[in-house]
Design an enzyme around this catalytic site. Structure first.
Site, PDB file in Angstrom:
ATOM      1  N   ASP A 294       0.860  -1.182   0.000  1.00 36.20           N
ATOM      2  CA  ASP A 294       0.000   0.000   0.000  1.00 36.20           C
ATOM      3  C   ASP A 294       0.896   1.231   0.000  1.00 36.20           C
ATOM      4  OD1 ASP A 294      -2.758  -0.998   0.053  1.00 36.20           O
ATOM      5  OD2 ASP A 294      -2.041  -2.067   1.816  1.00 36.20           O
ATOM      6  N   ASP A 404      -6.823  -4.751  -4.786  1.00 35.82           N
ATOM      7  CA  ASP A 404      -7.308  -4.278  -3.478  1.00 35.82           C
ATOM      8  C   ASP A 404      -7.962  -2.909  -3.544  1.00 35.82           C
ATOM      9  OD1 ASP A 404      -7.666  -4.102  -0.727  1.00 35.82           O
ATOM     10  OD2 ASP A 404      -5.732  -3.180  -0.396  1.00 35.82           O
ATOM     11  N   HIS A 623      -5.363   3.824  -3.298  1.00 35.25           N
ATOM     12  CA  HIS A 623      -6.621   3.275  -2.762  1.00 35.25           C
ATOM     13  C   HIS A 623      -6.777   3.286  -1.239  1.00 35.25           C
ATOM     14  CE1 HIS A 623      -4.287  -0.618  -3.035  1.00 35.25           C
ATOM     15  NE2 HIS A 623      -4.781  -0.728  -1.843  1.00 35.25           N
TER      16      HIS A 623
END
Ligand SMILES: [Zn+2]
Length: 1086
Positions: A294, A404, A623
């Protein structure tokens, strides 16, 4: 009687007398016994575990450690730390902190002679946090995860020479999931965490014991997970018991370990090398290594940069040891960081990319959200991502990789195809908490009819541990077996876990061995690429397999709070997207301005600034960033980034306007700059004389002769305001009546109130920042407002002001403005709202109940519309109780409708006749202060005679694109004609959404890809309403000497030349419903 065979011989080998009693194996007992061999607990010392090490030493002369604890939470480079840092002696057992601090360890090891003789030596380091091993001369070698995971580093064999050898470990005081307190990774980070150095040892590893450990693990899983009615399950259990018996009989000797491995091979076959995959038997599960990092989440960008280096270094190392290993990795931004910050590792990764083992994938700048970014942002994610991959590795990605992200825009199939990608991998929909998504492999179809082949790995994870169960679930949970039985298994620890581990690759070899040796488990293969997997599917489709289709958005039935959380970040996203449109348009005109003006020579299209701004905006669309699910630190970073974007943006607008002979002047300006492709008014300003689209509008010419605005204040405190179109009754801030005079309709249902603020209790099941659950609707409470007062009443409009107290700390100041209908193209009622927000786990919305009946409402999405139910008939309908919209939402019935416009919001719900715009949430995790403070939100209510059409689309564009007030620079020629030099005419549903220069134009290119010979202008248009639409692009040949026009994809590759009579300076085009088309106007070569 069969005759002559051994089985028919007179003599039977079966003994006549029994030797001893033998009982049936009691299944659950011999199964439960297995954990004694490799688990902890009371038998640990008797188990295989103590056999894994043959020797271990720490401290003394063997391991000497000193540390430089970096002050002020800084993250210095190797050179800065090693050359400038002051190192002090330290040892195992010491603690290091606080959270987010960095500590550089200088480690000198001297291998004692008894260990030097051992087969395999490693250095083990564990401080429960992440680390990176560096060579003495500053080369990053390998990441360390901590907490028992990836604690080993294999140091060079040459270090057994009895001399001292030095290396460094850069310790980051955060775990894989940041610094959350206790076990709840969802909570805000503890700023004061300390990490104890538990392990810093030289270890001699018994490799056979380590291998037996994995053998036993996998066969044990077969014994636990295969169905009990299969012989393979019983055999697995028996083999494991046999291994344990042999170990006990041999008293844990090396011979008994080797014997154990021999027994295991009866079930596994020969799994000691990658050749296990060469059996020639057809595999159906294709395992690919991956490391989902991430880009920010429970840690800031600065830490992600280091996570990337740690994780990717690991993978380069694993590829050297496991030739079958294939590792896919997305997000061009992460590659760019690696290139800038870790040149040695970048070189190592590039070599692996060229070998085909390290595989860039995804084609986007980051793994971005797809609900909230504009259409142009989605285009730029691909443009910047694919160009990075192409310019650095010679190839674009064919697969859009987005495992994701919290729901998938319906326009992705079309945009993927326009970016050269026919394949899409995702996973998140397996998290749906209401309905199960019914397909594994399918054709995903966009609203224009474009399709991509979509695969959702049936193991339902993108961070698989490569367990036996993951391989098995790749078959048992596969939902598209009627068309194809193959699947991908995406394995590797994410987020700083460093990607696949050697244990995972070992486990997969064994799973393959089981399939070939005993069967039942689906046959897995490591070594194929994602492209090979998809290519086979595409071939199948071409040969007649009709994959199931799914039309429209992939709505994610979870994380619906992410349309609203972190309001400020979303505001910046919307506003900077609009800023970019303006800058690129004005800069294009300025960069092509006729050479007559001297100034033009010094001006060139500000490509670097534009790239920097876009890359920043795209990064913030990651995201967990734009959706609002990151920690507070991340939003301080993005706030700072946006400040930079605004500063650059202001400068670029000024510089480009100057070239064209104008300057911005809010006070003294005489013109309004309209950059939208249609004629417009700004009803907030004095009446305009000229109404040109894409051009300057003269300002302040006259005021209306007859003003249609009227105001009546009643004794009971209610106020009635009206123009030619509407009569509105306002009581205590709410609209209790809204009559459309021309249509003779009352729009507010009897007894109901529009512009009514409502508040909900907002405690989702777990993920606070992410989720809002359907039961929050039960807690709806109307907020009572104060008395409404008139604050403005002139020919520009009537404004009514109301203050509302939410609680002791929170309030709303709301202004309702009605303007004259006679000079207003889209006579909407405006609401300007200032909110001080200091609540806890509450959700603020504003409601508009309307007399409109339809089972579907419409919401603007990227380049089009999504229709969603207004009812809860089925669980699929009900799941959409909170949805995403862009600039507008609309509820229309035949002949009439109401649109709600907004300037910075994305969450919406239409329940029956009530339209509800989501304003603010107040989640406390993972950011403990999310959305606290002051907010400024604008929205509008636009009732319209007739159904949903271009008026709503245009009204929302205008609401979001305020015009700049400009004036000519004295003594300079003002190029009014520039703003009229390119025009769109035709069907009003077509929007000209982007005007920019070609990426590879000779005067624009930054050299990353081959330059074109000629200058060009890129125009992007789309059909906004879902019908076949005809349009015409016209240009001014004096200003733009266009030599030809081409239809391109979004990568700006020419697809075909557009033919038009060369005398016309225009060409016609036709769009499919919701089609996005990009045209390149070619100018003369320079
Ligand atoms: Zn993620």
């Amino acid at each position: 009687m069969g005759g002559g065979t051994e089985a028919n011989a007179l003599y039977s080998p079966y003994p006549q007398f029994v030797s001893r009693p033998k009982g049936k194996a009691i299944h659950n007992i011999i199964q439960d016994r297995l954990r004694q061999f490799t688990g902890g607990g009371q038998y640990q010392n008797q188990s295989l575990l103590p056999k894994l090490d043959e020797g271990r030493i720490s401290g003394g002369d063997a391991v000497k450690i000193s540390v430089y604890s970096v002050p002020n939470l800084a993250r210095p480079s190797f050179d800065e730390a090693v050359k400038k840092g002051t190192f002090k002696a330290t040892k195992k057992g010491e603690s290091f902190g606080p959270s987010w601090s960095t500590h550089w360890f200088k480690i000198t090891i001297k291998v004692p002679s008894d260990l030097a003789k051992k087969e395999h030596l490693e250095f083990h380091w564990d401080a429960n946090n992440e680390g990176l091993v560096w060579s003495e001369n500053g080369e990053p070698l390998q990441g360390l995860t901590g907490g028992g995971d990836r604690v080993e580093w294999i140091f060079p064999k040459s270090w057994r020479d009895g001399s001292a050898h030095t290396f460094y470990i850069e310790m980051a005081c955060n775990g894989m999931f940041g610094n959350a307190p206790g076990g709840d990774g969802n909570q805000p980070p503890d700023p004061n965490k300390y990490f104890q150095l538990n392990t810093a040892d030289i270890v001699a590893v018994n490799l056979e014991a380590r291998q037996l450990f994995v053998d036993f693990w996998i066969i044990g899983d077969a014994a636990r997970e295969l169905p009990q009615d299969s012989w393979q399950e019983h055999q697995a259990l028996q083999i494991c018991n046999d291994i344990m018996d042999a170990f006990i009989a041999g008293e844990g000797s090396q011979e008994s370990i080797l014997k154990g491995r021999e027994i295991a091979s009866k079930y596994l076959g020969d799994i000691n090398s990658h050749q296990v995959y060469d059996s020639g038997k057809e595999a159906i599960v294709f395992a690919v290594g991956h490391c989902h990092i991430d880009t920010c989440w429970l840690w800031p960008w600065a830490e992600t940069k280091r996570k990337v280096a740690r994780s990717w270094a690991n993978q380069c190392d694993l590829m050297d040891r496991y030739p079958e290993h294939r590792f896919v990795c997305s997000q061009a931004q992460q590659y760019k960081w690696l290139k800038q910050l870790y040149p040695a590792l970048w070189k190592r990764v590039s070599e692996k990319v060229h070998k085909g083992t390290f595989i860039p994938i995804g084609g986007s700048w980051v793994e971005h959200d797809t609900n909230l970014p504009s259409g142009e942002s989605l285009v730029r994610q691909f443009l910047y991502g694919q160009r990075f991959f192409e310019s650095n590795f010679g190839e674009r990605s064919k697969t859009f990789w987005l495992p994701d992200t919290f729901g998938y825009s319906s326009q992705l199939p079309q945009l993927c195809r326009l970016a050269g990608m026919s394949r899409f991998l995702t996973q998140k929909l397996s998290w749906n908490n209401i309905n199960k998504f019914p397909h594994t492999t399918f054709n995903w179809v966009g609203p224009d009819g474009s399709q991509v082949l979509c695969h959702m790995p049936p193991s339902e994870t993108y961070t698989a541990e490569a367990h036996f169960g993951d391989v098995r679930r790749s078959e048992t949970q596969h939902k598209s077996m009627d068309q194809d039985n193959t699947s991908l298994l995406v394995f590797g620890k994410g987020d700083g876990g460093g990607g696949p581990t050697f244990q995972m690759l070992e486990k997969l070899r064994r799973c393959r061995g089981i399939s070939d040796q005993v069967g039942l488990l689906p046959r897995v293969k490591v070594g194929n690429t994602v492209d090979e997997f998809f290519y086979n599917l595409e071939k199948k489709a071409a040969n007649g397999t009709e994959f199931t289709t799914w039309y429209g958005e992939l709505y994610f039935e979870l994380h619906r709070g992410t349309y609203t959380t972190q309001s400020n970040n979303k505001w910046n996203n919307r506003k900077t997207e609009i800023l970019m449109r303006d800058i690129e348009f004005i800069a294009t005109l300025a960069s092509l301005k006729p050479k007559s003006n001297n100034k033009s020579k010094s001006y060139s299209y500000p490509k670097k600034d534009i790239d920097d701004m876009w890359e920043g905006i795209l990064l913030c669309q990651f995201h967990d960033c734009l959706p609002g699910s990151s920690i507070e630190m991340c939003y301080r970073d993005s706030d700072k980034l946006y400040v930079g974007v605004w500063e650059t943006g202001k400068r670029l607008v000024k510089e480009a306007l100057e070239v064209l002979g104008f300057e911005v002047d809010e006070d003294e300006g005489q013109y309004m700059l309209n950059l939208l492709p249609w004629k417009r008014h700004d009803p907030s300003q004095l009446m305009s004389a000229q109404r040109a689209g894409l051009g300057a509008i003269t300002l302040g010419v006259d005021s209306p002769v007859d003003c249609d605005l009227k105001l009546i204040e009643h004794q009971d405190g209610s106020i009635v305001i009206s123009n030619e179109q509407f009569q509105i009754k306002v009581e205590n801030g709410a609209i209790t009546s809204l009559k459309d005079i021309r249509s003779s309709r009352e729009l507010i249902p009897d007894g109901e109130k529009a512009n009514q603020f409502v508040i909900f209790d907002d405690k989702p099941l777990f993920w606070q920042a992410w989720d809002v659950e359907v039961y929050h609707l039960n807690s709806r409470k109307e907020i009572k407002s104060g008395k409404t007062v008139v604050i403005k009443n002139d020919y520009n409009g009537i404004s009514l002001f109301t203050e509302t107290k939410i609680s002791d700390k929170s309030w709303i100041k709301n202004t309702i403005t009605l303007r004259s209908a006679s000079y207003n193209d889209y006579p909407y009622v405006e609401f300007d709202t200032e909110i001080e927000w200091q609540e806890t786990m509450k959700f603020l919305k504003v409601e508009f109940p309307v007399n409109i009946i339809n089972t579907e409402a419409s919401y603007e999405t990227q380049y089009g519309i999504v229709r969603r139910p207004t009812h809860y008939n089925t669980s699929w309908d009900m799941a959409k109780f909170e949805v995403c919209c862009h600039k507008w939402a609309d509820l229309s019935e035949y002949g009439y409708g109401v649109s709600i416009l907004n300037d910075s919001k994305y969450g919406f719900a239409t329940s029956g006749k009530t339209m509800r715009l989501s304003l603010l949430r107040s989640s406390k995790a993972p950011d403990g202060h999310a959305d606290m403070g002051r907010h400024h939100i604008k929205y509008a209510m636009y009732p319209h005679d007739g159904g949903l059409d271009h008026r709503t689309v245009r009204a929302a564009y205008e609401f979001n694109h305020p015009m700049r007030i400009i004036k000519p620079i004295p003594q300079r020629r003002s190029h009014f004609e520039a703003f009229q030099s390119v025009r769109l005419v035709g069907n009003p549903a077509i929007i000209l959404d982007c005007i920019k220069r070609g990426e590879d134009d000779p005067d624009v290119s930054r050299g990353e890809l081959p330059k074109r010979k000629a200058q060009s202008i890129i125009l992007r248009v789309y059909d906004s309403l879902g019908g076949t639409a005809k349009g015409t692009i016209e240009w001014d040949p004096d200003y733009l000497p266009v030599e030809g026009a081409f239809l391109t994809n979004i990568m700006e590759d020419d697809l075909h030349e557009v033919s038009y009579p060369k005398t016309t300076a225009s060409f016609d085009f036709i769009l499919r419903p919701f089609e996005v088309a990009t045209f390149r106007l070619q100018l003369p070569a320079i």
